[in-house]
Design an enzyme around this catalytic site. Sequence first.
Site, PDB file in Angstrom:
ATOM      1  CG  HIS A  23     -58.586  -4.752 -53.758  1.00 38.82           C
ATOM      2  ND1 HIS A  23     -58.106  -4.218 -52.600  1.00 38.82           N
ATOM      3  CD2 HIS A  23     -59.285  -5.861 -53.396  1.00 38.82           C
ATOM      4  CE1 HIS A  23     -58.492  -4.957 -51.587  1.00 38.82           C
ATOM      5  NE2 HIS A  23     -59.205  -5.962 -52.029  1.00 38.82           N
ATOM      6  CE  LYS A  30     -56.799  -7.244 -47.862  1.00 37.72           C
ATOM      7  NZ  LYS A  30     -58.134  -7.217 -47.253  1.00 37.72           N
ATOM      8  NE  ARG A  90     -65.488  -4.107 -48.102  1.00 40.21           N
ATOM      9  CZ  ARG A  90     -65.598  -4.522 -49.363  1.00 40.21           C
ATOM     10  NH1 ARG A  90     -65.133  -5.691 -49.700  1.00 40.21           N
ATOM     11  NH2 ARG A  90     -66.117  -3.751 -50.300  1.00 40.21           N
ATOM     12  CD  GLN A 115     -65.386 -12.887 -50.692  1.00 38.40           C
ATOM     13  OE1 GLN A 115     -66.579 -12.806 -50.405  1.00 38.40           O
ATOM     14  NE2 GLN A 115     -64.492 -12.021 -50.279  1.00 38.40           N
ATOM     15  NE  ARG A 141     -61.971 -15.548 -54.104  1.00 45.29           N
ATOM     16  CZ  ARG A 141     -61.803 -14.345 -53.571  1.00 45.29           C
ATOM     17  NH1 ARG A 141     -61.465 -14.232 -52.308  1.00 45.29           N
ATOM     18  NH2 ARG A 141     -61.974 -13.253 -54.283  1.00 45.29           N
ATOM     19  NE  ARG A 143     -61.113  -3.365 -50.392  1.00 45.39           N
ATOM     20  CZ  ARG A 143     -60.185  -3.262 -49.415  1.00 45.39           C
ATOM     21  NH1 ARG A 143     -59.564  -2.120 -49.180  1.00 45.39           N
ATOM     22  NH2 ARG A 143     -59.877  -4.322 -48.681  1.00 45.39           N
TER      23      ARG A 143
HETATM   24  O1  LIG Z   1     -59.214  -7.335 -49.683  1.00 52.93           O
HETATM   25  C1  LIG Z   1     -60.109  -8.140 -49.565  1.00 52.93           C
HETATM   26  C2  LIG Z   1     -60.140  -9.348 -50.352  1.00 52.93           C
HETATM   27  C3  LIG Z   1     -61.404  -9.426 -51.154  1.00 52.93           C
HETATM   28  O2  LIG Z   1     -61.382  -8.443 -52.155  1.00 52.93           O
HETATM   29  C4  LIG Z   1     -61.485 -10.802 -51.854  1.00 52.93           C
HETATM   30  O3  LIG Z   1     -61.187 -10.850 -53.042  1.00 52.93           O
HETATM   31  O4  LIG Z   1     -61.820 -11.772 -51.196  1.00 52.93           O
HETATM   32  C5  LIG Z   1     -62.607  -9.252 -50.241  1.00 52.93           C
HETATM   33  C6  LIG Z   1     -62.539  -7.983 -49.453  1.00 52.93           C
HETATM   34  O5  LIG Z   1     -63.644  -7.908 -48.562  1.00 52.93           O
HETATM   35  C7  LIG Z   1     -61.255  -7.904 -48.683  1.00 52.93           C
HETATM   36  O6  LIG Z   1     -61.137  -6.647 -48.083  1.00 52.93           O
END
Ligand SMILES: O=C1C[C@@](O)(C(=O)O)C[C@@H](O)[C@@H]1O
Length: 294
Positions: A193, A217, A49, A282, A257, A131
């Site tokens: 996102h 994604k 990142r 996460q 997840r 990001r």
């Molecule tokens: O796009 C994603 C997914 C994410 O946003 C997550 O929700 O785990 C975490 C980010 O680092 C990654 O780039």
Amino acid sequence: MTLRELFKLPKSINEKPLIAVPLTLGPNDKLTPFAKKLQEQNPDIVEWRADYIADDFSQAVMWQQVKAGAQAELAQKDVSAMTEAKMLSEMDNARQEFDATWPVMNMQIIKELTASVFNTIGSFPIILTYRTQAQGGQGEMTSVEYATFIVAALRSGFHFTAVDVEYTLDSELRDKVIDVAHELGVPVIISYHDFNQTPDVSALIADISKMPADVVKIAVMPNKEQDVTDLLQATRAATIQQPLITMSMGAIGQRSRVEGYKFGSELTFATLDGLPVSAPGQVTISELLATWTK
Ligand SMILES: O=C1C[C@@](O)(C(=O)O)C[C@@H](O)[C@@H]1O
């Protein structure tokens, strides 16, 4: 083609998704402890990142440093007001010179940043991600700076396993970045996102899949349990050619997840034990593995 095949990674022996850990270190953090944990916990991929570090080497920040250095030197000298005014006016010329050489300096800085990551953890496959704040990250770069950064990192001579390109990036710049990635044989993950809600995930998947994306994604925020179910069902119902990665963020979404792979999401983001998350919800690799072996 599966995501593992696309990323040229060995076949899974247990049908579980790829595990990616985020590398979220800033300019004052050390890479070596991260590398050590990485060896111990052995995920499939690292997501660099870059937004946690790259802005600290922006044109504005670097100029401030040059200027502060010159001013500190000036403060130590016992000079007349006239000499001081002359030296300060010379700073204006220096600024112009700095700006003119910045593109070359910028390339060099990005190359060195990339090299420091690869030299420490390059035995792991690495996804390049910057990001922006608009998509929930730390990055403050403009679209042009973002595209310049990604292209320079891709062209640094180090081979990324994939590059993340934001869906919301201006389409002309997006196509340019994608062209460079493809020219270098780097698969492109187009990512979307939403940190507030769960929009129509099926429509988004369909939309992104029509772009020159190698992977789609989607990370969105559920406000209720049904949003998680909707995301998982949209993942299962997707009929796109490309591999898909989806997740519901936050506490409500955590189960996506862990079990998203059963619905067709081919990668999950988890953290190394004791390290910060890069998005809400996460879990750690240990938690993930413990749940899978239950
Ligand atoms: O796009 C994603 C997914 C994410 O946003 C997550 O929700 O785990 C975490 C980010 O680092 C990654 O780039």
